[in-house]
Design a protein around this motif. Sequence first.
Motif, PDB file in Angstrom:
ATOM      1  N   VAL A 149      51.695  50.453  78.574  1.00 25.74           N
ATOM      2  CA  VAL A 149      50.659  49.364  78.597  1.00 25.74           C
ATOM      3  C   VAL A 149      49.479  49.551  77.793  1.00 25.74           C
ATOM      4  CG1 VAL A 149      49.156  48.350  80.522  1.00 25.74           C
ATOM      5  CG2 VAL A 149      51.549  49.012  81.120  1.00 25.74           C
ATOM      6  N   ALA A 150      48.936  50.718  77.934  1.00 22.35           N
ATOM      7  CA  ALA A 150      47.798  50.969  76.956  1.00 22.35           C
ATOM      8  C   ALA A 150      47.922  50.563  75.597  1.00 22.35           C
ATOM      9  CB  ALA A 150      47.052  52.408  77.089  1.00 22.35           C
ATOM     10  N   ALA A 151      49.110  50.994  75.162  1.00 25.82           N
ATOM     11  CA  ALA A 151      49.470  50.785  73.729  1.00 25.82           C
ATOM     12  C   ALA A 151      49.518  49.169  73.408  1.00 25.82           C
ATOM     13  CB  ALA A 151      50.834  51.097  73.358  1.00 25.82           C
ATOM     14  N   VAL A 152      50.328  48.450  74.176  1.00 30.02           N
ATOM     15  CA  VAL A 152      50.385  47.055  74.229  1.00 30.02           C
ATOM     16  C   VAL A 152      49.001  46.186  74.105  1.00 30.02           C
ATOM     17  CG1 VAL A 152      51.476  44.932  75.210  1.00 30.02           C
ATOM     18  CG2 VAL A 152      52.857  46.872  75.078  1.00 30.02           C
ATOM     19  N   LEU A 153      48.203  46.769  75.082  1.00 27.24           N
ATOM     20  CA  LEU A 153      46.954  46.250  75.385  1.00 27.24           C
ATOM     21  C   LEU A 153      45.981  46.254  74.049  1.00 27.24           C
ATOM     22  CD1 LEU A 153      45.867  47.168  78.917  1.00 27.24           C
ATOM     23  CD2 LEU A 153      46.459  44.666  78.091  1.00 27.24           C
ATOM     24  N   PHE A 154      45.959  47.582  73.436  1.00 25.11           N
ATOM     25  CA  PHE A 154      45.434  47.796  72.351  1.00 25.11           C
ATOM     26  C   PHE A 154      46.023  47.079  71.109  1.00 25.11           C
ATOM     27  CE2 PHE A 154      44.519  52.311  74.259  1.00 25.11           C
ATOM     28  CZ  PHE A 154      43.267  51.832  74.622  1.00 25.11           C
ATOM     29  N   LEU A 155      46.997  46.804  71.040  1.00 25.95           N
ATOM     30  CA  LEU A 155      47.667  46.037  70.010  1.00 25.95           C
ATOM     31  C   LEU A 155      47.252  44.517  69.997  1.00 25.95           C
ATOM     32  CD1 LEU A 155      49.530  45.370  67.511  1.00 25.95           C
ATOM     33  CD2 LEU A 155      51.509  45.505  69.022  1.00 25.95           C
ATOM     34  N   ALA A 156      47.484  44.147  71.324  1.00 22.23           N
ATOM     35  CA  ALA A 156      46.810  42.725  71.495  1.00 22.23           C
ATOM     36  C   ALA A 156      45.538  42.567  71.548  1.00 22.23           C
ATOM     37  CB  ALA A 156      47.224  42.305  73.032  1.00 22.23           C
ATOM     38  N   TYR A 157      44.534  43.432  71.734  1.00 21.39           N
ATOM     39  CA  TYR A 157      43.269  43.191  71.500  1.00 21.39           C
ATOM     40  C   TYR A 157      42.937  43.308  69.742  1.00 21.39           C
ATOM     41  CZ  TYR A 157      38.397  43.831  71.046  1.00 21.39           C
ATOM     42  OH  TYR A 157      36.972  43.674  70.743  1.00 21.39           O
ATOM     43  N   ALA A 158      43.650  44.289  69.087  1.00 23.10           N
ATOM     44  CA  ALA A 158      43.581  44.155  67.682  1.00 23.10           C
ATOM     45  C   ALA A 158      43.958  43.036  66.942  1.00 23.10           C
ATOM     46  CB  ALA A 158      44.128  45.398  67.125  1.00 23.10           C
ATOM     47  N   GLY A 159      45.282  42.230  67.493  1.00 22.97           N
ATOM     48  CA  GLY A 159      45.454  41.363  66.888  1.00 22.97           C
ATOM     49  C   GLY A 159      44.769  39.901  67.298  1.00 22.97           C
ATOM     50  N   ARG A 160      44.181  40.093  68.522  1.00 26.16           N
ATOM     51  CA  ARG A 160      43.023  38.756  68.931  1.00 26.16           C
ATOM     52  C   ARG A 160      41.870  38.976  67.947  1.00 26.16           C
ATOM     53  NH1 ARG A 160      42.822  35.262  73.597  1.00 26.16           N
ATOM     54  NH2 ARG A 160      40.821  34.415  73.534  1.00 26.16           N
ATOM     55  N   ALA A 161      41.430  40.297  67.626  1.00 25.30           N
ATOM     56  CA  ALA A 161      40.164  40.420  66.944  1.00 25.30           C
ATOM     57  C   ALA A 161      40.424  40.019  65.471  1.00 25.30           C
ATOM     58  CB  ALA A 161      39.763  41.913  66.985  1.00 25.30           C
ATOM     59  N   LEU A 162      41.692  40.210  65.083  1.00 26.22           N
ATOM     60  CA  LEU A 162      42.093  39.706  63.565  1.00 26.22           C
ATOM     61  C   LEU A 162      42.096  38.229  63.552  1.00 26.22           C
ATOM     62  CD1 LEU A 162      42.957  40.587  60.702  1.00 26.22           C
ATOM     63  CD2 LEU A 162      45.528  40.523  61.840  1.00 26.22           C
ATOM     64  N   THR A 163      42.457  37.509  64.463  1.00 25.47           N
ATOM     65  CA  THR A 163      42.702  36.091  64.396  1.00 25.47           C
ATOM     66  C   THR A 163      41.154  35.460  64.525  1.00 25.47           C
ATOM     67  OG1 THR A 163      43.232  35.810  67.048  1.00 25.47           O
ATOM     68  CG2 THR A 163      45.076  35.997  65.264  1.00 25.47           C
ATOM     69  N   ARG A 164      40.498  36.330  65.295  1.00 24.52           N
ATOM     70  CA  ARG A 164      39.145  35.655  65.444  1.00 24.52           C
ATOM     71  C   ARG A 164      38.149  36.168  64.518  1.00 24.52           C
ATOM     72  NH1 ARG A 164      37.083  35.912  71.737  1.00 24.52           N
ATOM     73  NH2 ARG A 164      38.816  34.140  72.368  1.00 24.52           N
ATOM     74  N   GLY A 165      38.680  36.916  63.208  1.00 20.36           N
ATOM     75  CA  GLY A 165      37.666  37.059  62.305  1.00 20.36           C
ATOM     76  C   GLY A 165      36.871  38.361  62.460  1.00 20.36           C
ATOM     77  N   LEU A 166      37.132  39.170  63.342  1.00 21.69           N
ATOM     78  CA  LEU A 166      36.273  40.163  63.607  1.00 21.69           C
ATOM     79  C   LEU A 166      36.964  41.461  62.741  1.00 21.69           C
ATOM     80  CD1 LEU A 166      35.993  40.352  67.433  1.00 21.69           C
ATOM     81  CD2 LEU A 166      34.368  39.484  65.930  1.00 21.69           C
ATOM     82  N   LEU A 167      38.082  41.428  62.224  1.00 23.45           N
ATOM     83  CA  LEU A 167      38.579  42.512  61.294  1.00 23.45           C
ATOM     84  C   LEU A 167      38.678  42.028  59.971  1.00 23.45           C
ATOM     85  CD1 LEU A 167      41.414  43.932  63.635  1.00 23.45           C
ATOM     86  CD2 LEU A 167      38.952  44.538  63.596  1.00 23.45           C
ATOM     87  N   ARG A 168      38.491  42.871  58.892  1.00 22.68           N
ATOM     88  CA  ARG A 168      38.457  42.376  57.624  1.00 22.68           C
ATOM     89  C   ARG A 168      39.730  43.059  56.856  1.00 22.68           C
ATOM     90  NH1 ARG A 168      32.808  44.207  58.622  1.00 22.68           N
ATOM     91  NH2 ARG A 168      33.382  46.580  58.329  1.00 22.68           N
TER      92      ARG A 168
END
Length: 163
Positions: free
Chosen positions: A144-163
């Motif tokens: 569950v933690a792994a899925v949540l971390f991946l989902a958060y990173a994916g959302r951060a990427l689509t929102r332009g928070l990651l370079r």
Amino acid sequence: MSDTVLHDPGISTGQARPAGPRRTPWHLWAVGIVALLWNGFGAVDYLMTRTRNEAYLGQMGDPQVILNYIDAFPTWASIGWGLAVWGAVAGSLLLLLRSRHAVTAFALSLMGMALSFGWQYLGPPPPPVMTEGPNAVMPILIAVAAVLFLAYAGRALTRGLLR
């Protein structure tokens, strides 16, 4: 001295400001630190098991029983376990560095987890000590933690928070 007032056309006309470096939001730091701490525990467990630390393994029961089970892992399950652990640690660090590669690292970690947990659930049964008490729910919490971390990173990427 001139009476000229400096003017930002983006503010007065309602247009968006030019894209520049975005300030790191507090939640990215919070999730990144929690991810690093959580996955750091997995890294310690991996290292203590792989270095055959009997004092550490003895906390769960007979270290030799646990080591015999782990030593019987097929190569692909062992590789999966390492990929799961180190991919998650890398993903956590990359998230804190605001790198888009955090998404890839977390995804690879999930793939490794599927291999490792696949063996644990479909292969020979693990020793009872690994499936009793808190250890019975640990794989679920980890997944569950792994899925949540991946989902958060994916959302951060689509929102332009990651370079």
